[in-house]
Design an enzyme around this catalytic site. Structure first.
Site, PDB file in Angstrom:
ATOM      1  CB  VAL A 150      -1.011   0.074   1.174  1.00 26.83           C
ATOM      2  CG1 VAL A 150      -2.130  -0.923   1.000  1.00 26.83           C
ATOM      3  CG2 VAL A 150      -0.338  -0.069   2.516  1.00 26.83           C
TER       4      VAL A 150
ATOM      5  CB  SER B  61      -7.168   0.691  15.731  1.00 27.18           C
ATOM      6  OG  SER B  61      -6.859   0.214  17.025  1.00 27.18           O
TER       7      SER B  61
ATOM      8  CE1 TYR C 297      -2.397  -0.445  13.907  1.00 32.61           C
ATOM      9  CE2 TYR C 297      -3.484   0.014  15.989  1.00 32.61           C
ATOM     10  CZ  TYR C 297      -3.442  -0.654  14.782  1.00 32.61           C
ATOM     11  OH  TYR C 297      -4.447  -1.538  14.452  1.00 32.61           O
TER      12      TYR C 297
ATOM     13  CE  LYS D   1      -5.157   1.058  12.092  1.00 36.36           C
ATOM     14  NZ  LYS D   1      -5.637   0.428  10.851  1.00 36.36           N
TER      15      LYS D   1
ATOM     16  CB  ILE E 253      -9.753  -8.589  16.335  1.00 36.93           C
ATOM     17  CG1 ILE E 253     -10.619  -7.316  16.470  1.00 36.93           C
ATOM     18  CG2 ILE E 253     -10.485  -9.679  15.543  1.00 36.93           C
ATOM     19  CD1 ILE E 253     -11.915  -7.460  17.193  1.00 36.93           C
TER      20      ILE E 253
HETATM   21  N1  LIG Z   1      -6.348  -7.540  15.285  1.00 37.23           N
HETATM   22  C1  LIG Z   1      -6.658  -6.525  16.059  1.00 37.23           C
HETATM   23  O1  LIG Z   1      -6.744  -6.653  17.273  1.00 37.23           O
HETATM   24  C2  LIG Z   1      -6.956  -5.189  15.427  1.00 37.23           C
HETATM   25  C3  LIG Z   1      -7.417  -4.192  16.278  1.00 37.23           C
HETATM   26  C4  LIG Z   1      -7.695  -2.933  15.766  1.00 37.23           C
HETATM   27  C5  LIG Z   1      -7.519  -2.705  14.418  1.00 37.23           C
HETATM   28  N2  LIG Z   1      -7.045  -3.687  13.598  1.00 37.23           N
HETATM   29  C6  LIG Z   1      -6.884  -3.342  12.196  1.00 37.23           C
HETATM   30  O2  LIG Z   1      -7.553  -4.294  11.395  1.00 37.23           O
HETATM   31  C7  LIG Z   1      -6.905  -4.390  10.131  1.00 37.23           C
HETATM   32  C8  LIG Z   1      -6.608  -5.834   9.841  1.00 37.23           C
HETATM   33  O3  LIG Z   1      -5.678  -6.309  10.801  1.00 37.23           O
HETATM   34  P1  LIG Z   1      -5.534  -7.826  11.234  1.00 37.23           P
HETATM   35  O4  LIG Z   1      -5.768  -7.915  12.670  1.00 37.23           O
HETATM   36  O5  LIG Z   1      -6.292  -8.686  10.320  1.00 37.23           O
HETATM   37  O6  LIG Z   1      -3.960  -7.982  11.066  1.00 37.23           O
HETATM   38  P2  LIG Z   1      -3.121  -8.932  10.124  1.00 37.23           P
HETATM   39  O7  LIG Z   1      -1.700  -8.633  10.437  1.00 37.23           O
HETATM   40  O8  LIG Z   1      -3.605 -10.312  10.214  1.00 37.23           O
HETATM   41  O9  LIG Z   1      -3.484  -8.342   8.684  1.00 37.23           O
HETATM   42  C9  LIG Z   1      -2.967  -7.178   8.171  1.00 37.23           C
HETATM   43  C10 LIG Z   1      -2.669  -7.434   6.726  1.00 37.23           C
HETATM   44  O10 LIG Z   1      -2.139  -6.250   6.162  1.00 37.23           O
HETATM   45  C11 LIG Z   1      -1.092  -6.616   5.309  1.00 37.23           C
HETATM   46  N3  LIG Z   1      -0.127  -5.547   5.170  1.00 37.23           N
HETATM   47  C12 LIG Z   1       0.725  -5.068   6.107  1.00 37.23           C
HETATM   48  N4  LIG Z   1       1.501  -4.132   5.588  1.00 37.23           N
HETATM   49  C13 LIG Z   1       1.116  -3.976   4.309  1.00 37.23           C
HETATM   50  C14 LIG Z   1       1.552  -3.147   3.245  1.00 37.23           C
HETATM   51  N5  LIG Z   1       2.543  -2.283   3.420  1.00 37.23           N
HETATM   52  N6  LIG Z   1       0.936  -3.262   2.046  1.00 37.23           N
HETATM   53  C15 LIG Z   1      -0.060  -4.161   1.859  1.00 37.23           C
HETATM   54  N7  LIG Z   1      -0.506  -4.970   2.822  1.00 37.23           N
HETATM   55  C16 LIG Z   1       0.079  -4.884   4.032  1.00 37.23           C
HETATM   56  C17 LIG Z   1      -0.444  -7.812   5.972  1.00 37.23           C
HETATM   57  O11 LIG Z   1       0.275  -8.598   5.023  1.00 37.23           O
HETATM   58  C18 LIG Z   1      -1.632  -8.539   6.545  1.00 37.23           C
HETATM   59  O12 LIG Z   1      -2.128  -9.537   5.690  1.00 37.23           O
HETATM   60  C19 LIG Z   1      -5.661  -3.529  10.224  1.00 37.23           C
HETATM   61  O13 LIG Z   1      -5.918  -2.270   9.649  1.00 37.23           O
HETATM   62  C20 LIG Z   1      -5.462  -3.365  11.712  1.00 37.23           C
HETATM   63  O14 LIG Z   1      -4.747  -2.192  12.014  1.00 37.23           O
HETATM   64  C21 LIG Z   1      -6.762  -4.927  14.085  1.00 37.23           C
END
Ligand SMILES: NC(=O)c1ccc[n+]([C@@H]2O[C@H](COP(=O)([O-])OP(=O)(O)OC[C@H]3O[C@@H](n4cnc5c(N)ncnc54)[C@H](O)[C@@H]3O)[C@@H](O)[C@H]2O)c1
Lengths: 252, 206
Positions: free
Chosen positions: A63, A141, A153, A157, A186
Site C-alpha cells: 500500500v 482501531s 499506530y 488511525k 481481535i
Molecule cells: N487484530 C486486532 O486486534 C486489530 C485491532 C484494531 C484494528 N485492527 C486493524 O484491522 C486491520 C486488519 O488487521 P488484522 O488484525 O487482520 O492484522 P493482520 O496482520 O492479520 O493483517 C494485516 C494485513 O495487512 C497486510 N499488510 C501489512 N503491511 C502492508 C503493506 N505495506 N501493504 C499491503 N498490505 C500490508 C499484511 O500482510 C496482513 O495480511 C488492520 O488495519 C489493523 O490495524 C486490528
C-alpha cells in the site's frame, strides 16, 4: 432485502480480518480485487474463495507503492466494470513508548496505516462519484482513542478517522458513504504479535471477557457495505467488547 | 508569577497576535515558523536543535495546519508534517525528562478541520492524527510531570491576511494556554478543549 455493491477492492485481504471480510463479501456476491503484501496468503485466499458467488481476484502489492491504487482501480474496472466498494483493511502494528520509538518506525506506521488508505480513497472516489454511489469502509482501531505505546499506530488511525469525517461530508451528495470500524482486540496474527505479558493485560481489560473474532468485524463491515447502512456516514463504529468505556491500560 | 518560555512550532499560523496576547501572562513565545513544512521532514536531532534555540523552555506548542496556498496539500505532505510533529514532541519530552522539569505539550488545531469539513480531507486527517498522537502520549506521560493536551481554536472569519491564518480570539487562547502552564493544571492531561464558542455543540467530536 439487503443489497451489496456488485464490485469492490479490499486491502489487507490475506490478513486475519481481511480474509474473513473478503470471504464474507464474496459470499454475499461481491466481486473483489483483493490485495495484500503477502502473495502466498493472497493465493490461498483466492483458492478458498473459489466457488463463492463473488469472484476474488488476487493482486499482490504494497500500500506504500504510489502506483498501486491506480493499478487496483484499473484491474477492477477491467474485470467488473466498476468499484462500488472500497475496504481499507491492511495494517501494521509495532508499539513502543514515544521515547523509544524511532522516527523511521513512526513514519512507516503512518505510511502503511494512513497514507496508503488515503491514496487509495483518492484514486477510487472519482469512480464512485461517476457512478453516483459507493461505500468506503476503513478499518481504524480503538487505539485512535489513545493507547499506551501506540503513538505511531494510533496517530495513523486517528488520521483515518479525521479524514473519514471530511470525506463523508464531501462525498455524501454523490451517494457515497464513508465510515470507519474501530476494532478493539481481535484474535488475529497482528494481535498475537503483542508480547505475552501485554496480551494478558489486554485480555483482562475487555469487559465482555473475551477477545473479538474476525467474524465480529466481518459482520459489521458487511453491514456498512450493504444497503441497510445508507443513512450512516462519517461515523466510527467501535467494536471492542466494551474496552473503550473501561479503564485504559496505563502502562506496559 | 515567574516568566516562562513557550516554543511554538507552526505552519503558517499568524502567531504575532498570540505572542502579544501571551505577554501579559509573562509568557515569552519563541516562534519557529514553517518548520513543519512538508518538503523537509524534521528528525529528532533537528527537532532537539530547533527547540533549544530559545534556551530552557517550559512548554511546546505545536500548530500544524496546511494553510491555503497555490498547491493543495498532498498525502505525502501529510506524512512529512506528521513526522516533524512526532519528532518535536519526542524531542520536547526528552528535554523535559533530561532537565527533570515540569513540561507542557499543547497542540493547537483549527476547529473546522478538526470537526471535519468537506474539501479538507488532508487537514482533517492531520487534525485527527494529532488528536490521537496526543491522547497516546498523554497516556504514556501520565505518571510524569509532563502534560499533553489539545486546544481546538476558531479561525477569523474575515478575509485571511497574507501573513498566515488569523486566530479568531487570541486573548482567549492565550489565557487557556497560561492556565495549562500553571501548576493548577497538572491534573489536566490528554484533554481536548474545543474553544469554538459552541460552534461544535450538537456535533460528535472526533
Ligand atoms: N487484530 C486486532 O486486534 C486489530 C485491532 C484494531 C484494528 N485492527 C486493524 O484491522 C486491520 C486488519 O488487521 P488484522 O488484525 O487482520 O492484522 P493482520 O496482520 O492479520 O493483517 C494485516 C494485513 O495487512 C497486510 N499488510 C501489512 N503491511 C502492508 C503493506 N505495506 N501493504 C499491503 N498490505 C500490508 C499484511 O500482510 C496482513 O495480511 C488492520 O488495519 C489493523 O490495524 C486490528
Amino acid at each position: 432485502m439487503i443489497e451489496h455493491p456488485t464490485d469492490g477492492i479490499i486491502t489487507g485481504a490475506a490478513g486475519g480480518i481481511g480474509k474473513a471480510l473478503t470471504l464474507a463479501l464474496a459470499g454475499a456476491g461481491v466481486h473483489l480485487v483483493a490485495t495484500d503484501l503477502d502473495k502466498g496468503g493472497l493465493d490461498a485466499l483466492v483458492r478458498e474463495a473459489d466457488g463463492l458467488p463473488g469472484t476474488v481476484i488476487g493482486m499482490a502489492g504494497d500500500v506504500r507503492d504510489r502506483d498501486l491504487p491506480q493499478a487496483l482501480r484499473d484491474r477492477a474496472l477491467a474485470a467488473f466494470g466498476g468499484v462500488g466498494l472500497l475496504v481499507n483493511c491492511s495494517g501494521f502494528l509495532k508499539d513502543s513508548r514515544i521515547q523509544k520509538m524511532p522516527v523511521d518506525l513512526f513514519r512507516q506506521l503512518v505510511d502503511i496505516n494512513l497514507i496508503g488508505p488515503l491514496r487509495l480513497i483518492e484514486a477510487i472516489a472519482p469512480v464512485m462519484r461517476m457512478a453516483g454511489q459507493g461505500r468506503i469502509v476503513s478499518i481504524a482501531s480503538r487505539a485512535w482513542l489513545g493507547n499506551f505505546g501506540s503513538s505511531g499506530y494510533s496517530c495513523a488511525k486517528g488520521g483515518i478517522v479525521g479524514a473519514t469525517r471530511a470525506l463523508a461530508l464531501a462525498l455524501a451528495p454523490h451517494g457515497i458513504t464513508v465510515n470507519c470500524i474501530a476494532p478493539g482486540f481481535i484474535e488475529t496474527p497482528m494481535a498475537r504479535s503483542l508480547p505475552p505479558h501485554i496480551l494478558d493485560r489486554v485480555l483482562k481489560a475487555i469487559p465482555v471477557g473475551r477477545a473479538g473474532t474476525v467474524d465480529d468485524i466481518a459482520a459489521l463491515a458487511l453491514f456498512l457495505a450493504g444497503s441497510g447502512s445508507g443513512y450512516i456516514t462519517g461515523q466510527t463504529l467501535v467494536a471492542c467488547g466494551g474496552r473503550s468505556i473501561s479503564n485504559p491500560i496505563a502502562s506496559t | 508569577m515567574t516568566a516562562r518560555t513557550l516554543v511554538l512550532v507552526g505552519n503558517g499560523l499568524d502567531t504575532r497576535s498570540l505572542a502579544a496576547a501571551l505577554e501579559p501572562f509573562d509568557i515569552a513565545l519563541g516562534v519557529i515558523e514553517r518548520e513543519l513544512r512538508h518538503d523537509a521532514p524534521c528528525d529528532e536531532l533537528r527537532a532537539a536543535h530547533l527547540l533549544s534555540r530559545f534556551g530552557p523552555f517550559d512548554g511546546l506548542l505545536l500548530a500544524p495546519a496546511f494553510v491555503d496556498g497555490p498547491d493543495d496539500p498532498t498525502v505525502d505532505d501529510l506524512l512529512d508534517v506528521l513526522t516533524s510533529c512526532f519528532s518535536c514532541v519526542k524531542a520536547a519530552v526528552a528535554s523535559f525528562e533530561e532537565r527533570a522539569v515540569v513540561g507542557r505539550v499543547i497542540a493547537l488545531l483549527p476547529g473546522g478541520a478538526t470537526m471535519g469539513e468537506p474539501g479538507e480531507a488532508i487537514n482533517s486527517a492531520l487534525a485527527g492524527a494529532m488528536l490521537s498522537l496526543f491522547r497516546t502520549v498523554a497516556l504514556e506521560m501520565r505518571t510524569t510531570p509532563v502534560t499533553v493536551n489539545t486546544l481546538v481554536y476558531a479561525m477569523h472569519t474575515a478575509d485571511e491576511p497574507a501573513g498566515g491564518e488569523l486566530l479568531g480570539d487570541p486573548e482567549a487562547l492565550a489565557s487557556m494556554i497560561a492556565s495549562l502552564l500553571g501548576s493548577g493544571a497538572r491534573g489536566i492531561n490528554g484533554q481536548e478543549i474545543y474553544a469554538l464558542a459552541g460552534a461544535d455543540v450538537g456535533r460528535l467530536h472526533p
